[in-house]
Write a protein that holds these residues in place. Structure first.
Motif, mmCIF file in Angstrom:
data_model
loop_
_atom_site.group_PDB
_atom_site.id
_atom_site.type_symbol
_atom_site.label_atom_id
_atom_site.label_comp_id
_atom_site.label_asym_id
_atom_site.label_seq_id
_atom_site.Cartn_x
_atom_site.Cartn_y
_atom_site.Cartn_z
ATOM 1 N N THR A 176 0.847 -1.379 -0.125
ATOM 2 C CA THR A 176 0.010 -0.065 -0.036
ATOM 3 C C THR A 176 0.777 1.121 -0.050
ATOM 4 O O THR A 176 1.753 1.552 1.007
ATOM 5 C CB THR A 176 -1.021 0.184 1.110
ATOM 6 N N GLN A 177 0.630 2.108 -0.942
ATOM 7 C CA GLN A 177 1.413 3.380 -1.181
ATOM 8 C C GLN A 177 0.523 4.729 -1.066
ATOM 9 O O GLN A 177 -0.138 4.651 -2.269
ATOM 10 C CB GLN A 177 2.178 3.294 -2.423
ATOM 11 N N ALA A 178 0.371 5.352 -0.260
ATOM 12 C CA ALA A 178 1.217 5.487 1.279
ATOM 13 C C ALA A 178 0.327 4.347 1.974
ATOM 14 O O ALA A 178 -0.633 3.688 1.789
ATOM 15 C CB ALA A 178 1.163 6.801 1.841
ATOM 16 N N SER A 179 1.060 3.580 3.033
ATOM 17 C CA SER A 179 0.671 2.689 3.938
ATOM 18 C C SER A 179 -0.551 2.975 4.680
ATOM 19 O O SER A 179 -1.080 4.300 4.716
ATOM 20 C CB SER A 179 1.892 2.048 4.635
ATOM 21 N N GLU A 180 -1.215 2.012 5.277
ATOM 22 C CA GLU A 180 -2.283 2.192 6.136
ATOM 23 C C GLU A 180 -1.638 3.172 7.485
ATOM 24 O O GLU A 180 -2.705 3.818 8.047
ATOM 25 C CB GLU A 180 -2.825 0.983 6.719
ATOM 26 N N TYR A 181 -0.635 3.495 7.778
ATOM 27 C CA TYR A 181 -0.387 4.526 8.673
ATOM 28 C C TYR A 181 0.288 5.523 8.079
ATOM 29 O O TYR A 181 1.178 6.055 8.847
ATOM 30 C CB TYR A 181 0.325 3.694 9.776
ATOM 31 N N GLY A 182 0.293 5.765 7.047
ATOM 32 C CA GLY A 182 0.715 6.996 6.145
ATOM 33 C C GLY A 182 2.027 6.976 6.057
ATOM 34 O O GLY A 182 2.892 8.009 5.773
ATOM 35 N N ARG A 183 2.845 5.925 5.810
ATOM 36 C CA ARG A 183 4.269 5.671 5.488
ATOM 37 C C ARG A 183 4.382 5.451 3.969
ATOM 38 O O ARG A 183 3.662 4.739 3.509
ATOM 39 C CB ARG A 183 4.938 4.700 6.468
ATOM 40 N N SER A 184 5.341 6.095 3.416
ATOM 41 C CA SER A 184 5.600 6.118 2.097
ATOM 42 C C SER A 184 6.884 5.164 1.889
ATOM 43 O O SER A 184 7.783 5.156 2.430
ATOM 44 C CB SER A 184 5.857 7.254 1.328
ATOM 45 N N TYR A 185 6.612 4.082 0.968
ATOM 46 C CA TYR A 185 7.869 3.408 0.472
ATOM 47 C C TYR A 185 8.729 4.150 -0.367
ATOM 48 O O TYR A 185 8.205 4.635 -1.280
ATOM 49 C CB TYR A 185 6.924 2.290 -0.490
ATOM 50 N N ARG A 186 9.922 4.025 -0.084
ATOM 51 C CA ARG A 186 10.887 4.826 -1.060
ATOM 52 C C ARG A 186 11.163 3.903 -2.337
ATOM 53 O O ARG A 186 10.769 2.659 -2.295
ATOM 54 C CB ARG A 186 12.198 4.754 -0.182
ATOM 55 N N PRO A 187 11.538 4.396 -3.372
ATOM 56 C CA PRO A 187 11.765 3.641 -4.644
ATOM 57 C C PRO A 187 12.680 2.320 -4.464
ATOM 58 O O PRO A 187 12.592 1.459 -5.025
ATOM 59 C CB PRO A 187 12.307 4.804 -5.594
ATOM 60 N N ALA A 188 13.696 2.413 -3.556
ATOM 61 C CA ALA A 188 14.581 1.437 -3.181
ATOM 62 C C ALA A 188 13.741 0.278 -2.467
ATOM 63 O O ALA A 188 14.139 -1.013 -2.909
ATOM 64 C CB ALA A 188 15.734 1.968 -2.582
ATOM 65 N N GLU A 189 13.137 0.520 -1.724
ATOM 66 C CA GLU A 189 12.463 -0.309 -0.859
ATOM 67 C C GLU A 189 11.279 -1.090 -1.909
ATOM 68 O O GLU A 189 11.178 -2.390 -1.840
ATOM 69 C CB GLU A 189 11.337 0.167 -0.107
ATOM 70 N N LEU A 190 10.538 -0.505 -3.024
ATOM 71 C CA LEU A 190 9.940 -1.134 -3.922
ATOM 72 C C LEU A 190 10.750 -1.962 -5.075
ATOM 73 O O LEU A 190 10.277 -3.101 -5.242
ATOM 74 C CB LEU A 190 9.021 0.062 -4.540
ATOM 75 N N GLU A 191 11.795 -1.461 -5.279
ATOM 76 C CA GLU A 191 12.710 -2.405 -5.947
ATOM 77 C C GLU A 191 13.177 -3.433 -5.387
ATOM 78 O O GLU A 191 13.205 -4.543 -6.074
ATOM 79 C CB GLU A 191 13.890 -1.545 -6.510
ATOM 80 N N ALA A 192 13.394 -3.650 -4.065
ATOM 81 C CA ALA A 192 13.866 -4.657 -3.322
ATOM 82 C C ALA A 192 12.427 -5.560 -3.403
ATOM 83 O O ALA A 192 12.929 -6.910 -3.427
ATOM 84 C CB ALA A 192 14.356 -4.340 -1.819
ATOM 85 N N ILE A 193 11.475 -4.960 -3.027
ATOM 86 C CA ILE A 193 10.262 -6.304 -3.018
ATOM 87 C C ILE A 193 10.036 -6.847 -4.421
ATOM 88 O O ILE A 193 9.737 -7.741 -4.710
ATOM 89 C CB ILE A 193 9.125 -5.402 -2.404
ATOM 90 N N GLY A 194 10.158 -5.795 -5.364
ATOM 91 C CA GLY A 194 9.953 -6.416 -7.007
ATOM 92 C C GLY A 194 11.149 -7.214 -7.178
ATOM 93 O O GLY A 194 10.886 -8.588 -8.074
ATOM 94 N N ALA A 195 12.281 -7.056 -6.828
ATOM 95 C CA ALA A 195 13.188 -8.155 -7.067
ATOM 96 C C ALA A 195 13.118 -9.620 -6.575
ATOM 97 O O ALA A 195 12.894 -10.369 -7.158
ATOM 98 C CB ALA A 195 14.801 -7.729 -6.551
ATOM 99 N N LEU A 196 12.500 -9.348 -5.123
ATOM 100 C CA LEU A 196 11.875 -10.765 -4.678
ATOM 101 C C LEU A 196 10.998 -11.330 -5.419
ATOM 102 O O LEU A 196 10.869 -12.705 -5.423
ATOM 103 C CB LEU A 196 11.472 -10.477 -3.264
ATOM 104 N N ALA A 197 9.784 -10.463 -5.813
ATOM 105 C CA ALA A 197 8.675 -11.096 -6.596
ATOM 106 C C ALA A 197 9.334 -11.590 -7.751
ATOM 107 O O ALA A 197 8.661 -12.626 -8.184
ATOM 108 C CB ALA A 197 7.851 -9.723 -6.952
ATOM 109 N N GLN A 198 10.013 -11.178 -8.456
ATOM 110 C CA GLN A 198 10.535 -11.595 -9.576
ATOM 111 C C GLN A 198 11.467 -12.755 -9.631
ATOM 112 O O GLN A 198 11.119 -13.832 -10.183
ATOM 113 C CB GLN A 198 11.552 -10.572 -10.422
ATOM 114 N N GLU A 199 11.978 -12.965 -8.358
ATOM 115 C CA GLU A 199 12.923 -14.313 -8.092
ATOM 116 C C GLU A 199 11.940 -15.311 -8.057
ATOM 117 O O GLU A 199 12.200 -16.490 -8.243
ATOM 118 C CB GLU A 199 13.767 -13.666 -7.117
ATOM 119 N N ARG A 200 10.797 -15.170 -7.211
ATOM 120 C CA ARG A 200 9.798 -16.075 -6.659
ATOM 121 C C ARG A 200 8.977 -16.232 -7.895
ATOM 122 O O ARG A 200 7.794 -17.267 -7.526
ATOM 123 C CB ARG A 200 9.457 -15.889 -5.413
#
Length: 339
Positions: A146-170
């Motif tokens: 969720t961007q921004a999250s349920e507590y109003g926190r924003s994912y940085r681009p690097a955080e999304l890239e890391a999650i995306g890399a894991l998603a692609q790997e799996r």
């Protein structure tokens, strides 16, 4: 309670005048459903915004946007990894299971230190690594953040890239619930493409940000949209006069109105947060402010005319909007500081 002191939800905010004007301008006969000129213009307009090919479907609600998007990424026998406090888990009344025909939400804890209902690759691995690769266990097929999250926190681009890399790997799809996507982009100061990362689907929220009743499902894999069109019809969300939804979305994109509105909401939230001191529960990175305060203190604020939601036993949530009154925000900040 005056309307200017309303901090319950950005869903309660007024519709932006430019959105009303766009709907009035669309009040001419055109092709029904999504065959009209405005609906047909969405793909190109979002392609310009994100700098890559997009296929875009309008829908009327955030819940339908999330669930229709996820239904393209996850089969009925699969699972979607999300934070345990994600909107799709806590506030959509089982709609993901309904739209996904029984697919399971697989709940992750998120970061323990920073909190804020944000997922990390480690939190996702903690959910999916123990799952055996056999027919007796639900297999993960997608991740939803969720961007921004349920507590109003924003994912940085690097955080999304890391999650995306894991998603692609799996071999997992990646969905972004962007109910407050504009607020995240405004806070981060990055491009929309950076704020969505390597996702295949985005629920781009407009209702909370000045729209009347239109959200956009943005597919960065256009083939997914072909499936979603059938699902949208089957779910009862293919409106016959779709041009009015498309008109709202295009009006919000015109001249970056969506971003200006989000900046205004964020600025009001930042002013309130500046008065909270140690009461502040989460860093304010969008337009939500979570504050520690007792029941007596909350009643004292309500007695002054401020509207907001309780958030557990000793906390409150204040949400600003594109048209939050600056004087009311300043008054609330003073009231919290004086508690």
């Amino acid at each position: 309670m005056s309307r200017s002191q309303q901090f319950l939800s950005d869903n309660a905010a007024a519709v932006h005048p430019r959105v009303w004007n766009a709907m009035r301008a669309a009040d001419e006969a055109d092709a029904p459903y999504d065959g009209d000129a405005l609906s047909q213009a969405l793909d190109a307009r979002f392609g310009e915004l994100f700098g890559r090919e997009c296929a875009v479907l309008w829908t009327a609600t955030g819940t339908s946007a999330n669930c229709l998007a996820l239904a393209t990424l996850c089969p009925p026998h699969g699972g979607v990894v999300c934070h345990r406090e994600a909107h799709i888990e806590m506030d959509e009344a089982g709609a993901p299971g309904f739209y996904l025909h029984g697919a399971k939400l697989m709940l992750a804890e998120g970061a323990k230190d920073s909190g804020g209902a944000k997922l990390t690759p480690d939190a996702i691995r903690a959910v999916i690594d123990p799952i055996r690769d056999d027919v007796h266990q639900v297999q993960p097929h997608a991740i939803s953040v969720t961007q921004a999250s349920e507590y109003g926190r924003s994912y940085r681009p690097a955080e999304l890239e890391a999650i995306g890399a894991l998603a692609q790997e799996r071999g997992l799809g990646l969905h972004v619930d962007g109910a407050r996507f504009g607020n995240a982009v405004a806070f981060l100061g990055c491009s929309p493409a950076e704020a969505v990362g390597p996702a295949q689907a985005l629920s781009f929220g407009f209702v909370k940000n000045g729209g009347m009743g239109a959200e956009a499902i943005v597919f960065f894999d256009p083939a997914l949209a072909d499936v979603a069109r059938y699902r949208r019809k089957r779910a009862g969300h293919l409106q016959s006069k779709g041009r009015y939804l498309a008109a709202q979305v295009l009006a919000m994109l015109e001249g970056d109105l969506w971003l200006d509105n989000a900046r205004a909401a964020n600025a009001a939230a930042a002013e309130i947060a500046g008065a909270c001191g140690e009461r502040l529960m989460h860093a304010v990175e969008a337009n939500e402010v979570f504050v520690r305060c007792t029941a007596v203190e909350r009643e004292a604020l309500r007695a002054q005319g401020f509207g907001f939601y309780d958030w557990g036993e000793d906390a409150a949530r204040f949400v600003t909007a594109w048209n939050s009154d600056s004087q009311a925000a300043s008054a609330l900040a003073r009231a919290i500081a004086a508690l």
